[in-house]
Design a protein around this motif. Structure first.
Motif, PDB file in Angstrom:
ATOM      1  N   THR A  45       0.903  -1.165  -0.047  1.00 35.10           N
ATOM      2  CA  THR A  45      -0.089  -0.104  -0.062  1.00 35.10           C
ATOM      3  C   THR A  45       0.728   1.355   0.083  1.00 35.10           C
ATOM      4  O   THR A  45       0.262   2.370  -0.219  1.00 35.10           O
ATOM      5  CB  THR A  45      -0.834  -0.149   1.234  1.00 35.10           C
ATOM      6  N   TYR A  46       2.151   1.137   0.106  1.00 30.37           N
ATOM      7  CA  TYR A  46       2.976   2.387   0.224  1.00 30.37           C
ATOM      8  C   TYR A  46       3.027   3.239  -0.955  1.00 30.37           C
ATOM      9  O   TYR A  46       3.112   2.427  -2.088  1.00 30.37           O
ATOM     10  CB  TYR A  46       4.368   1.798   0.631  1.00 30.37           C
ATOM     11  N   LYS A  47       2.966   4.495  -0.767  1.00 27.99           N
ATOM     12  CA  LYS A  47       3.102   5.447  -1.803  1.00 27.99           C
ATOM     13  C   LYS A  47       4.141   6.451  -1.553  1.00 27.99           C
ATOM     14  O   LYS A  47       4.330   7.063  -0.290  1.00 27.99           O
ATOM     15  CB  LYS A  47       1.874   6.297  -2.152  1.00 27.99           C
ATOM     16  N   GLU A  48       5.074   6.992  -2.409  1.00 26.18           N
ATOM     17  CA  GLU A  48       6.085   7.831  -1.994  1.00 26.18           C
ATOM     18  C   GLU A  48       5.666   9.005  -1.518  1.00 26.18           C
ATOM     19  O   GLU A  48       6.416   9.604  -0.698  1.00 26.18           O
ATOM     20  CB  GLU A  48       7.031   7.996  -3.418  1.00 26.18           C
ATOM     21  N   ASP A  49       4.838   9.684  -2.025  1.00 24.45           N
ATOM     22  CA  ASP A  49       4.027  10.965  -1.507  1.00 24.45           C
ATOM     23  C   ASP A  49       3.241  11.168  -0.200  1.00 24.45           C
ATOM     24  O   ASP A  49       3.152  12.114   0.187  1.00 24.45           O
ATOM     25  CB  ASP A  49       3.323  11.402  -2.784  1.00 24.45           C
ATOM     26  N   PHE A  59      -8.131   6.466   1.895  1.00 28.59           N
ATOM     27  CA  PHE A  59      -9.148   5.669   1.855  1.00 28.59           C
ATOM     28  C   PHE A  59      -9.787   5.186   0.836  1.00 28.59           C
ATOM     29  O   PHE A  59     -10.307   5.640  -0.289  1.00 28.59           O
ATOM     30  CB  PHE A  59     -10.604   6.661   2.435  1.00 28.59           C
ATOM     31  N   ALA A  60      -9.258   3.753   0.492  1.00 28.95           N
ATOM     32  CA  ALA A  60      -9.451   3.064  -0.648  1.00 28.95           C
ATOM     33  C   ALA A  60      -9.815   1.746  -0.306  1.00 28.95           C
ATOM     34  O   ALA A  60      -9.090   0.693  -0.517  1.00 28.95           O
ATOM     35  CB  ALA A  60      -8.115   2.893  -1.649  1.00 28.95           C
ATOM     36  N   PRO A  61     -11.364   1.505   0.171  1.00 33.38           N
ATOM     37  CA  PRO A  61     -11.641   0.165   0.630  1.00 33.38           C
ATOM     38  C   PRO A  61     -11.510  -0.792  -0.575  1.00 33.38           C
ATOM     39  O   PRO A  61     -11.644  -1.740  -0.359  1.00 33.38           O
ATOM     40  CB  PRO A  61     -13.024   0.435   0.985  1.00 33.38           C
ATOM     41  N   GLU A  62     -11.851  -0.499  -2.001  1.00 33.58           N
ATOM     42  CA  GLU A  62     -11.468  -1.364  -3.011  1.00 33.58           C
ATOM     43  C   GLU A  62     -10.229  -2.250  -3.082  1.00 33.58           C
ATOM     44  O   GLU A  62     -10.131  -3.266  -3.727  1.00 33.58           O
ATOM     45  CB  GLU A  62     -11.730  -0.862  -4.150  1.00 33.58           C
ATOM     46  N   ARG A  63      -9.224  -1.725  -2.163  1.00 29.75           N
ATOM     47  CA  ARG A  63      -7.849  -2.315  -2.247  1.00 29.75           C
ATOM     48  C   ARG A  63      -7.985  -3.708  -1.704  1.00 29.75           C
ATOM     49  O   ARG A  63      -7.202  -4.624  -1.938  1.00 29.75           O
ATOM     50  CB  ARG A  63      -6.732  -1.705  -1.428  1.00 29.75           C
ATOM     51  N   TRP A  64      -9.067  -3.851  -0.874  1.00 29.04           N
ATOM     52  CA  TRP A  64      -9.308  -5.349  -0.150  1.00 29.04           C
ATOM     53  C   TRP A  64      -9.843  -6.256  -1.258  1.00 29.04           C
ATOM     54  O   TRP A  64      -9.849  -7.571  -0.725  1.00 29.04           O
ATOM     55  CB  TRP A  64     -10.167  -5.157   0.909  1.00 29.04           C
ATOM     56  N   GLU A  67      -6.043  -9.465  -4.472  1.00 29.79           N
ATOM     57  CA  GLU A  67      -5.111  -9.855  -3.705  1.00 29.79           C
ATOM     58  C   GLU A  67      -3.768  -8.855  -4.012  1.00 29.79           C
ATOM     59  O   GLU A  67      -2.987  -9.073  -3.097  1.00 29.79           O
ATOM     60  CB  GLU A  67      -4.624 -11.590  -4.344  1.00 29.79           C
ATOM     61  N   THR A  68      -3.462  -8.363  -5.294  1.00 23.70           N
ATOM     62  CA  THR A  68      -2.280  -7.711  -5.421  1.00 23.70           C
ATOM     63  C   THR A  68      -2.223  -6.373  -4.562  1.00 23.70           C
ATOM     64  O   THR A  68      -1.391  -5.745  -4.527  1.00 23.70           O
ATOM     65  CB  THR A  68      -1.992  -7.617  -7.003  1.00 23.70           C
ATOM     66  N   THR A  69      -3.593  -5.827  -4.311  1.00 23.83           N
ATOM     67  CA  THR A  69      -3.425  -4.456  -3.564  1.00 23.83           C
ATOM     68  C   THR A  69      -4.085  -4.375  -2.351  1.00 23.83           C
ATOM     69  O   THR A  69      -3.905  -3.456  -1.352  1.00 23.83           O
ATOM     70  CB  THR A  69      -4.505  -3.590  -4.407  1.00 23.83           C
ATOM     71  N   ARG A  70      -4.211  -5.784  -1.541  1.00 24.71           N
ATOM     72  CA  ARG A  70      -4.845  -6.125  -0.307  1.00 24.71           C
ATOM     73  C   ARG A  70      -3.366  -5.836   0.674  1.00 24.71           C
ATOM     74  O   ARG A  70      -2.319  -6.244   0.189  1.00 24.71           O
ATOM     75  CB  ARG A  70      -5.271  -7.328  -0.206  1.00 24.71           C
TER      76      ARG A  70
END
Length: 165
Positions: A45-49, A59-64, A67-70
């Motif tokens: 989930t890490y983002k440089e900014d 807030f991005a609940p769709e990440r769950w 499998e690649t973004t969970r």
């Protein structure tokens, strides 16, 4: 729970001498792992900014759903191991019940007020992280799209407030 975890971590005593980032930490010394940093530095989930840890952009609940973004198993909002939160099952059940009642009663909802800056003031000296002014939402009922109500989900009994819709 990821952005504002309930626990800051837990102290541990090293069983063996360790070298971390070129620094030797002797056996028997106390160390503390940090829940917030663990969540912040999750490689998936890490983002440089740093936007992944902001209340509005992170807030991005769709990440769950994928499998690649969970988040990895490093997502530990209720702790881990023998110090796992005893009330976690009750907390998750209450959240699910509230959402189920809310979903049956409303057609859609939106946040009330201007939070375009994304600056939320958190209550100080609170065991559970809560926004200072609550989180008022505008809920539009299924029964009549013209009837709406403002519900403060930080009220004493949010389920009763939703039932009143």
């Amino acid at each position: 729970m990821r952005i504002k975890p309930l626990s800051s971590g837990a102290p541990r005593t090293l069983r063996a001498t360790k070298v971390v980032d070129g620094v030797q930490i002797p056996k028997g010394w106390g160390v503390n792992w940090n829940v917030l940093l663990t969540h912040e530095l999750d490689p998936i989930t890490y983002k440089e900014d740093g936007s992944h840890m902001e209340v509005t952009t992170g807030f991005a609940p769709e990440r769950w759903l994928d499998e690649t973004t969970r988040p990895t198993t490093d997502f530990i909002p209720m702790g881990a191991g023998p110090r796992y939160c005893l009330g976690s099952t009750l907390a998750y059940t209450e959240m699910k019940c509230f959402l189920a009642v809310l979903a049956r009663k409303i057609d859609y909802f939106s946040l009330v007020g201007d939070n375009s800056k994304g600056e939320i003031e958190w209550k100080r000296m609170s065991i559970i992280p809560k926004p200072e002014d609550g989180v008022p939402i505008m809920a539009v009922s299924y029964s009549s799209s013209s009837s709406s109500a403002v519900v403060d989900v930080e009220s004493e009994n949010p389920i009763a407030a939703v039932r009143a819709l």
